[in-house]
Design a protein around this motif. Structure first.
Motif, PDB file in Angstrom:
ATOM      1  N   GLU A   1     -14.592  -0.359   1.783  1.00 38.27           N
ATOM      2  CA  GLU A   1     -14.052  -1.072   3.357  1.00 38.27           C
ATOM      3  C   GLU A   1     -12.561  -0.546   3.020  1.00 38.27           C
ATOM      4  O   GLU A   1     -12.532   0.920   2.503  1.00 38.27           O
ATOM      5  CB  GLU A   1     -13.375  -1.988   3.023  1.00 38.27           C
ATOM      6  CG  GLU A   1     -12.045  -2.784   3.753  1.00 38.27           C
ATOM      7  CD  GLU A   1     -12.561  -3.829   4.688  1.00 38.27           C
ATOM      8  OE1 GLU A   1     -13.548  -3.493   4.521  1.00 38.27           O
ATOM      9  OE2 GLU A   1     -12.058  -4.713   5.481  1.00 38.27           O
TER      10      GLU A   1
ATOM     11  N   CYS B   1     -11.924  -6.502  -1.395  1.00 37.63           N
ATOM     12  CA  CYS B   1     -12.350  -6.793  -2.473  1.00 37.63           C
ATOM     13  C   CYS B   1     -11.059  -7.182  -3.728  1.00 37.63           C
ATOM     14  O   CYS B   1     -11.719  -7.087  -5.061  1.00 37.63           O
ATOM     15  CB  CYS B   1     -13.572  -6.284  -3.475  1.00 37.63           C
ATOM     16  SG  CYS B   1     -13.508  -4.720  -3.335  1.00 37.63           S
TER      17      CYS B   1
ATOM     18  N   CYS C   1     -15.906  -1.601  -1.862  1.00 39.85           N
ATOM     19  CA  CYS C   1     -16.992  -2.482  -1.111  1.00 39.85           C
ATOM     20  C   CYS C   1     -17.627  -1.535   0.007  1.00 39.85           C
ATOM     21  O   CYS C   1     -17.301  -2.087   0.792  1.00 39.85           O
ATOM     22  CB  CYS C   1     -16.462  -3.484  -1.186  1.00 39.85           C
ATOM     23  SG  CYS C   1     -15.129  -3.450  -0.395  1.00 39.85           S
TER      24      CYS C   1
ATOM     25  N   CYS D   1     -12.731   1.408   0.026  1.00 41.63           N
ATOM     26  CA  CYS D   1     -12.264   1.846  -1.370  1.00 41.63           C
ATOM     27  C   CYS D   1     -13.550   2.549  -2.027  1.00 41.63           C
ATOM     28  O   CYS D   1     -14.972   1.659  -0.859  1.00 41.63           O
ATOM     29  CB  CYS D   1     -12.550   0.294  -0.848  1.00 41.63           C
ATOM     30  SG  CYS D   1     -12.637  -1.040  -2.526  1.00 41.63           S
TER      31      CYS D   1
ATOM     32  N   SER E   1      -9.837  -4.395  -5.585  1.00 42.69           N
ATOM     33  CA  SER E   1     -10.251  -4.046  -6.067  1.00 42.69           C
ATOM     34  C   SER E   1      -8.964  -2.606  -6.041  1.00 42.69           C
ATOM     35  O   SER E   1      -8.983  -2.069  -4.589  1.00 42.69           O
ATOM     36  CB  SER E   1     -11.376  -2.330  -5.967  1.00 42.69           C
ATOM     37  OG  SER E   1     -11.817  -0.940  -6.522  1.00 42.69           O
TER      38      SER E   1
ATOM     39  N   CYS F   1      -7.822  -2.948  -2.790  1.00 38.64           N
ATOM     40  CA  CYS F   1      -8.601  -2.669  -1.335  1.00 38.64           C
ATOM     41  C   CYS F   1      -7.909  -4.334  -0.679  1.00 38.64           C
ATOM     42  O   CYS F   1      -8.369  -5.187  -1.458  1.00 38.64           O
ATOM     43  CB  CYS F   1     -10.081  -3.114  -1.776  1.00 38.64           C
ATOM     44  SG  CYS F   1     -10.707  -3.329  -0.868  1.00 38.64           S
TER      45      CYS F   1
HETATM   46 ZN   LIG Z   1     -12.611  -3.149  -1.891  1.00 41.48          ZN
END
Ligand SMILES: [Zn+2]
Ligand SMILES: [Zn+2]
Length: 376
Positions: free
Chosen positions: A119, A130, A117, A114, A132, A127
């Motif tokens: 991840e 978050c 963040c 991501c 996204s 994601c």
């Molecule tokens: Zn994220």
């Protein structure tokens, strides 16, 4: 890139260059080439002129580049802006990349990171942390990917030597350092070709824009059986015959069906063959006569592997031969759902762990965005 990672990679790359000056040379006719480089966390610097290996080594030691490039073009004034360089000729270069082959293994060694963040997860639409949708794909290509590219390279070689009559002495194959290979044709009569003529060559190699008239049908639309290709024919005729008929004994039966189905259906059949028998070269690379290419012997910052010449393409294993960073233990924080193999050692998968690995594996995972050097 984070400060710790940047420092680690710059130091590792510098050490590699210091230890392996024997692998990194300016190519022939160096003073006619344009060079360029990138640093970690910054853009491309181009229009550099280098004359000798010494100039090159000095550039590597003072600038600590993440990537180094050299032109396929030869110029009167390589360090001037493009319009004033005075282009003379350019080597013919082909790029074949695993990501362009649509292999079914790809999903098994691809994950997502991501950009909001950081991840790392398996493939999702958003994601999982978050939500996204700004996600980057990270792939650690496998041996099947490498075999797939090699198969394409061997098909390309056949066309270059058999159909285009290029002397095999003028052809050099290199591993790009990440997911693909570059095939160089130097000092051939093709060096003088401009972009448009190179595009015709690309159509030929990819088997694009094939027409039924060339493979059996005539303009008046009354095909004669004898004008269809034969399995022993040279060039694309033979390759089309193999694909279309499979074997000599089926030829007659298939021709009857092709004629019955008509010219439009045959046209579609030929068009579909670009995916099955056309060579999957990257058109943008071959048509560009002003491009700068990763320099042989230099490290690829997408992987930390080396761009290397392959003496024997069939035996070449990039994950042992091109992995030349040393094996000092390094502590990293890593989150890699994909396992991989370097220097005959298996690594991963890792889920949010702090571990110690050899420097070459740490550099590989950091370049791929799957690991970081933790704060001391
Ligand atoms: Zn994220
Ligand atoms: Zn694969």
């Amino acid at each position: 890139m984070l400060e710790n990672d940047l420092k680690f990679l710059e130091e590792s790359f510098k050490q590699y260059y210091f230890d392996h000056f024997d692998l990194i040379h300016v190519p022939e006719r160096s003073q006619e080439r344009e060079y360029g480089y990138k640093k970690f966390n910054s853009g491309m610097i181009r229009h550099i002129s280098l004359k000798t290996d010494k100039d090159l080594h000095l550039m590597l030691m003072t600038n600590l580049p993440s990537d180094v490039f050299c032109s396929n073009g030869y110029y009167s004034f390589p360090n001037l802006p493009m319009a004033e360089k005075d282009w003379k000729e350019a080597d013919l270069i082909f790029d074949i990349d695993a990501k362009d082959l649509n292999l079914s293994c790809r999903k098994d060694h691809t994950c997502m990171k991501c950009s909001s963040c950081a991840e790392i997860s398996s493939i999702h639409d958003t994601c999982p942390k978050c939500k996204s949708n700004k996600l980057d794909l990270i792939s650690l290509p496998c041996q099947n990917c490498i075999s797939g590219v090699k198969k394409e390279i061997l098909n390309l070689m056949k066309i270059l030597t058999d159909d285009l009559q290029i002397d095999s002495e003028s052809i050099r194959t290199t591993f790009s350092g990440n997911e693909g290979f570059h095939v160089y044709v130097s000092n051939s009569s093709y060096n003088q070709l401009g972009s448009n003529e190179r595009r015709d060559l690309i159509d030929y190699i990819k088997f694009q824009s094939a027409i039924p008239e060339r493979f059996g049908f005539n303009k008046k639309n009354d095909p004669s059986r004898s004008s269809f290709p034969d399995l022993g024919d040279p060039g694309w005729s033979g390759r089309v015959a193999k694909e279309l008929f499979g074997s000599k004994s089926k030829r007659s039966k298939v021709i009857t069906k092709v004629i019955a189905d008509g010219k439009v259906a045959y046209q579609q059949k030929l068009e579909a063959m670009k995916d099955s028998i056309g060579v999957k070269i990257d058109s943008n690379v071959t048509s560009d006569i002003h491009r700068i290419f990763r320099l042989e012997g230099s490290l690829n910052s997408k992987s930390s592997l080396v761009k290397l010449v392959c003496e024997d393409i069939e035996k070449f294993n990039p994950y042992t031969e091109a992995c030349l960073i040393d094996d000092q233990p390094v502590e990293i924080s890593v989150n890699s759902p994909i396992k991989f193999r370097l220097k005959n050692t298996n690594f991963g998968p890792y889920s949010d762990e702090k571990i110690s690995v050899p420097k070459y594996a740490a550099a590989y995972m950091i370049c791929k965005g799957l690991a970081s050097i933790p704060n001391a």
